[in-house]
Design a protein around this motif. Structure first.
Motif, PDB file in Angstrom:
ATOM      1  N   THR A   1       0.593   3.718   7.896  1.00 36.86           N
ATOM      2  CA  THR A   1      -0.638   3.011   8.246  1.00 36.86           C
ATOM      3  C   THR A   1      -0.507   2.464   9.653  1.00 36.86           C
TER       4      THR A   1
ATOM      5  N   ALA B   1      -5.972   1.133  14.128  1.00 38.76           N
ATOM      6  CA  ALA B   1      -6.930   2.121  14.636  1.00 38.76           C
ATOM      7  C   ALA B   1      -7.149   2.007  16.136  1.00 38.76           C
TER       8      ALA B   1
ATOM      9  N   ILE C   1     -10.244   6.279  -0.580  1.00 39.43           N
ATOM     10  CA  ILE C   1     -11.340   7.131  -0.113  1.00 39.43           C
ATOM     11  C   ILE C   1     -12.680   6.576  -0.570  1.00 39.43           C
TER      12      ILE C   1
ATOM     13  N   GLY D   1     -13.051   2.674   1.101  1.00 39.19           N
ATOM     14  CA  GLY D   1     -12.845   2.487   2.529  1.00 39.19           C
ATOM     15  C   GLY D   1     -11.871   1.356   2.842  1.00 39.19           C
TER      16      GLY D   1
ATOM     17  N   VAL E   1     -10.433   1.056   6.389  1.00 40.61           N
ATOM     18  CA  VAL E   1     -10.029   2.383   6.827  1.00 40.61           C
ATOM     19  C   VAL E   1     -11.041   2.953   7.821  1.00 40.61           C
ATOM     20  N   VAL E   2     -10.523   3.383   8.956  1.00 39.75           N
ATOM     21  CA  VAL E   2     -11.328   4.056   9.972  1.00 39.75           C
ATOM     22  C   VAL E   2     -11.196   5.570   9.801  1.00 39.75           C
ATOM     23  N   GLU E   3      -9.991   6.014   9.442  1.00 41.81           N
ATOM     24  CA  GLU E   3      -9.757   7.449   9.292  1.00 41.81           C
ATOM     25  C   GLU E   3      -8.553   7.676   8.381  1.00 41.81           C
ATOM     26  N   LEU E   4      -8.632   8.717   7.562  1.00 41.41           N
ATOM     27  CA  LEU E   4      -7.521   9.149   6.728  1.00 41.41           C
ATOM     28  C   LEU E   4      -7.144  10.556   7.175  1.00 41.41           C
ATOM     29  N   LEU E   5      -5.883  10.740   7.534  1.00 41.61           N
ATOM     30  CA  LEU E   5      -5.386  12.040   7.985  1.00 41.61           C
ATOM     31  C   LEU E   5      -4.330  12.542   7.011  1.00 41.61           C
ATOM     32  N   THR E   6      -4.251  13.855   6.852  1.00 41.68           N
ATOM     33  CA  THR E   6      -3.166  14.460   6.094  1.00 41.68           C
ATOM     34  C   THR E   6      -2.459  15.455   6.994  1.00 41.68           C
TER      35      THR E   6
ATOM     36  N   LEU F   1      -3.098   6.550   7.627  1.00 39.21           N
ATOM     37  CA  LEU F   1      -4.341   5.772   7.596  1.00 39.21           C
ATOM     38  C   LEU F   1      -4.476   5.054   8.925  1.00 39.21           C
ATOM     39  N   ARG F   2      -5.616   5.195   9.554  1.00 38.88           N
ATOM     40  CA  ARG F   2      -5.945   4.392  10.728  1.00 38.88           C
ATOM     41  C   ARG F   2      -6.859   3.276  10.221  1.00 38.88           C
TER      42      ARG F   2
END
Length: 157
Positions: free
Chosen positions: A37, A40, A60, A63, A88-93, A102-103
């Motif tokens: 984490t 952001a 998800i 948020g 959460v601003v963005e979730l990346l995998t 997590l941003r």
């Protein structure tokens, strides 16, 4: 923990896993996936934790940052006690969907760590030390605490 197969489909072939448009997280044998984490805005690493299928689905859906506490063996809504909720601003995998980033932006004091620090990574080990010659020294680099953990969580936390 809720079974990940009920919330997320199984990973497909390598091409689908790496280039597909469906989230198919690859949880480890303990049912969790690592999540880094970060702030952001600054990109600073705030914490590393683990998510279960249920906490990932809640993150998800809402948020906000949800995790699986392996030490307490329970679902954990980050900031529920302290007020420092992660938005959460963005979730990346990653490419093979076995790690997440997590941003987030943090409400409240902005602190992420239960010690009152902005980040859980508030110490560093200066490079060049020789571990074979004695304990490796840590130096505090996190600045002042943003809250008093005893006031927020009580004694013994």
């Amino acid at each position: 923990m809720t079974s990940e197969t009920k919330l997320f489909p199984p990973a497909g072939n390598k091409a689908a896993l790496e280039a597909g448009d469906v989230l198919t997280p690859r949880f480890g044998p303990d049912g969790t996936i690592a999540c880094v984490t970060v702030d952001a805005d600054s990109g600073q690493v705030l914490m590393v934790a683990y998510m279960s299928a249920e906490s990932l689905a809640l993150t998800i859906q809402t948020g906000e940052g949800w995790y699986w506490s392996r030490s307490r063996n329970e679902l954990w809504h980050k900031g529920a006690t302290s007020g420092n909720v992660q938005k959460v601003v963005e979730l990346l995998t990653d490419c093979d969907q076995d790690a997440l980033v997590l941003r987030v932006r943090v409400d409240g004091t902005g602190a992420t760590c239960h010690t009152g620090q902005l980040s859980c990574f508030y110490r560093h080990a200066p490079i060049g030390q020789k571990a074979a010659e004695g304990p490796v020294r840590l130096e505090h680099i996190g600045g002042d605490r943003l809250f008093d953990p005893v006031k927020v969580y009580g004694h013994g936390h």
